[in-house]
Design a protein around this motif. Structure first.
Motif, PDB file in Angstrom:
ATOM      1  N   ASP A  36       0.814  -1.217   0.000  1.00 22.44           N
ATOM      2  CA  ASP A  36       0.000   0.000   0.000  1.00 22.44           C
ATOM      3  C   ASP A  36       0.846   1.264   0.000  1.00 22.44           C
ATOM      4  OD1 ASP A  36      -2.391  -1.362  -0.089  1.00 22.44           O
ATOM      5  OD2 ASP A  36      -2.704  -1.334   2.080  1.00 22.44           O
ATOM      6  N   GLY A  37       2.160   1.088  -0.109  1.00 26.42           N
ATOM      7  CA  GLY A  37       3.041   2.240  -0.215  1.00 26.42           C
ATOM      8  C   GLY A  37       3.533   2.799   1.096  1.00 26.42           C
ATOM      9  N   ARG A  38       3.330   2.082   2.191  1.00 25.49           N
ATOM     10  CA  ARG A  38       3.788   2.554   3.500  1.00 25.49           C
ATOM     11  C   ARG A  38       5.027   1.774   3.949  1.00 25.49           C
ATOM     12  NH1 ARG A  38      -1.881   2.796   3.870  1.00 25.49           N
ATOM     13  NH2 ARG A  38      -2.012   0.624   4.563  1.00 25.49           N
ATOM     14  N   VAL A  39       5.815   2.392   4.809  1.00 20.55           N
ATOM     15  CA  VAL A  39       6.992   1.735   5.382  1.00 20.55           C
ATOM     16  C   VAL A  39       6.543   0.946   6.601  1.00 20.55           C
ATOM     17  CG1 VAL A  39       9.212   2.090   6.531  1.00 20.55           C
ATOM     18  CG2 VAL A  39       8.583   3.494   4.551  1.00 20.55           C
ATOM     19  N   TYR A  40       7.031  -0.286   6.710  1.00 17.05           N
ATOM     20  CA  TYR A  40       6.660  -1.117   7.853  1.00 17.05           C
ATOM     21  C   TYR A  40       7.895  -1.537   8.629  1.00 17.05           C
ATOM     22  CZ  TYR A  40       4.651  -4.724  10.782  1.00 17.05           C
ATOM     23  OH  TYR A  40       4.255  -5.461  11.874  1.00 17.05           O
ATOM     24  N   LEU A  41       7.804  -1.447   9.950  1.00 19.54           N
ATOM     25  CA  LEU A  41       8.849  -1.934  10.843  1.00 19.54           C
ATOM     26  C   LEU A  41       8.216  -2.841  11.886  1.00 19.54           C
ATOM     27  CD1 LEU A  41      10.789   1.399  11.476  1.00 19.54           C
ATOM     28  CD2 LEU A  41      11.571  -0.510  10.070  1.00 19.54           C
ATOM     29  N   SER A  42       8.927  -3.868  12.299  1.00 18.05           N
ATOM     30  CA  SER A  42       8.450  -4.722  13.381  1.00 18.05           C
ATOM     31  C   SER A  42       8.083  -3.859  14.577  1.00 18.05           C
ATOM     32  CB  SER A  42       9.526  -5.731  13.800  1.00 18.05           C
ATOM     33  OG  SER A  42       9.729  -6.698  12.796  1.00 18.05           O
ATOM     34  N   PRO A  43       6.983  -4.181  15.271  1.00 13.24           N
ATOM     35  CA  PRO A  43       6.570  -3.374  16.415  1.00 13.24           C
ATOM     36  C   PRO A  43       7.685  -3.153  17.433  1.00 13.24           C
ATOM     37  CG  PRO A  43       4.881  -4.979  15.865  1.00 13.24           C
ATOM     38  CD  PRO A  43       6.059  -5.287  14.997  1.00 13.24           C
ATOM     39  N   SER A  44       8.481  -4.193  17.661  1.00 18.06           N
ATOM     40  CA  SER A  44       9.565  -4.069  18.630  1.00 18.06           C
ATOM     41  C   SER A  44      10.706  -3.196  18.117  1.00 18.06           C
ATOM     42  CB  SER A  44      10.116  -5.462  18.979  1.00 18.06           C
ATOM     43  OG  SER A  44      10.615  -6.098  17.809  1.00 18.06           O
ATOM     44  N   MET A  45      10.702  -2.928  16.804  1.00 17.51           N
ATOM     45  CA  MET A  45      11.789  -2.189  16.180  1.00 17.51           C
ATOM     46  C   MET A  45      11.450  -0.719  15.943  1.00 17.51           C
ATOM     47  SD  MET A  45      14.845  -2.521  14.849  1.00 17.51           S
ATOM     48  CE  MET A  45      14.919  -4.307  14.754  1.00 17.51           C
ATOM     49  N   ALA A  46      10.173  -0.405  15.783  1.00 16.57           N
ATOM     50  CA  ALA A  46       9.764   0.932  15.349  1.00 16.57           C
ATOM     51  C   ALA A  46      10.271   2.042  16.258  1.00 16.57           C
ATOM     52  CB  ALA A  46       8.247   0.988  15.233  1.00 16.57           C
ATOM     53  N   SER A  47      10.022   1.918  17.566  1.00 17.30           N
ATOM     54  CA  SER A  47      10.439   2.984  18.486  1.00 17.30           C
ATOM     55  C   SER A  47      11.946   3.100  18.549  1.00 17.30           C
ATOM     56  CB  SER A  47       9.875   2.720  19.884  1.00 17.30           C
ATOM     57  OG  SER A  47      10.345   1.484  20.392  1.00 17.30           O
ATOM     58  N   GLU A  48      12.654   1.969  18.419  1.00 19.17           N
ATOM     59  CA  GLU A  48      14.114   1.990  18.446  1.00 19.17           C
ATOM     60  C   GLU A  48      14.663   2.763  17.247  1.00 19.17           C
ATOM     61  OE1 GLU A  48      16.221   0.794  20.626  1.00 19.17           O
ATOM     62  OE2 GLU A  48      14.919  -0.323  21.960  1.00 19.17           O
ATOM     63  N   VAL A  49      14.067   2.522  16.078  1.00 15.80           N
ATOM     64  CA  VAL A  49      14.533   3.200  14.866  1.00 15.80           C
ATOM     65  C   VAL A  49      14.252   4.692  14.951  1.00 15.80           C
ATOM     66  CG1 VAL A  49      14.179   3.438  12.375  1.00 15.80           C
ATOM     67  CG2 VAL A  49      14.335   1.169  13.398  1.00 15.80           C
ATOM     68  N   ILE A  50      13.081   5.066  15.454  1.00 11.48           N
ATOM     69  CA  ILE A  50      12.749   6.482  15.598  1.00 11.48           C
ATOM     70  C   ILE A  50      13.749   7.164  16.526  1.00 11.48           C
ATOM     71  CG2 ILE A  50      11.039   8.100  16.511  1.00 11.48           C
ATOM     72  CD1 ILE A  50       8.880   6.129  15.549  1.00 11.48           C
ATOM     73  N   SER A  51      14.058   6.504  17.627  1.00 15.69           N
ATOM     74  CA  SER A  51      15.027   7.068  18.558  1.00 15.69           C
ATOM     75  C   SER A  51      16.395   7.194  17.923  1.00 15.69           C
ATOM     76  CB  SER A  51      15.116   6.199  19.817  1.00 15.69           C
ATOM     77  OG  SER A  51      13.877   6.158  20.484  1.00 15.69           O
TER      78      SER A  51
END
Length: 219
Positions: free
Chosen positions: A167-182
């Motif tokens: 659908d054109g969105r970026v997906y990250l594993s739930p456990s990974m998303a906040s780590e990547v943002i930080s």
């Protein structure tokens, strides 16, 4: 009497070996986990999106294929165990999405992602990895991946990830998303600095790997 006893012991020894062989991975038909074009009846379904899996672990690849095939919206059209094989299959099969293992032997999943993005700029790429450190996810996204899923989370989230990246969105594993943002957004660093610029175990992400290019031209 001694020869009879010896024969009996040998017979027992052979019989003990049978169950062990029966449970050994070598007793599984190798054709069940071979790579290449997949003869999948679901490929005839107009709503089934063709997906290519690239992973050098046959058992994991086979299990992932079964999981994805369980959804009527997808059809596994091919399986590859290396980057050169993946490039050849993508050119032949034209899948709508590629799932790439980060830890491929030979040219890595990062190198393959760069080459796929260069040659097939519109095809979504979902990276799978055993690494749960955010730097690996950042590298994958910089290389051109549309999503990053750890293998620990794959069984529970890969179908969601497929829908998101298609659908054109970026997906990250739930456990990974906040780590990547930080790691990318909130970490204090010098102006203009990139948190992954000092990482040297992968080549530049700006161009596809010459190693894959050389091998692919021969195939």
């Amino acid at each position: 009497m001694k020869s009879t006893a010896r024969a009996g012991k040998q017979g027992k020894r052979k019989s003990r070996n049978v169950p062990a062989a029966a449970h050994s991975p070598t007793s599984i038909a190798t054709d069940s986990f071979s790579s290449g074009v997949v003869d999948n009846p679901k490929s005839e379904l107009p709503q089934a999106i063709p997906v290519l899996i690239v992973d050098d672990h046959p058992l994991f690849r086979h299990g992932l294929a079964q999981l994805i095939n369980s959804d009527d919206g997808y059809s596994i059209c091919g399986e590859a165990s290396s980057a050169p094989e993946a490039m050849a299959l993508v050119r032949k099969l034209k899948p709508k999405l590629a799932i790439v293992d980060l830890g491929l032997k030979g040219p890595s999943g990062i190198e393959l992602t760069k080459s796929l993005r260069f040659e097939f700029p519109k095809m979504p790429i979902l990276v799978l990895s055993m690494h749960d450190e955010p730097t690996y996810a950042v590298r994958s996204l910089r290389a051109g991946a549309n999503g990053y899923v750890t293998k620990q989370d794959a069984l529970g989230s890969v179908l969601i990830a497929l829908r998101e990246v298609l659908d054109g969105r970026v997906y990250l594993s739930p456990s990974m998303a906040s780590e990547v943002i930080s790691n990318v957004v909130l970490t204090k660093r010098e102006p203009g600095a990139d948190p992954t610029d000092g990482l040297t175990d992968y080549t530049s992400v700006q161009k596809p790997s010459k190693r894959i290019a050389r091998i692919s031209k021969k195939s």
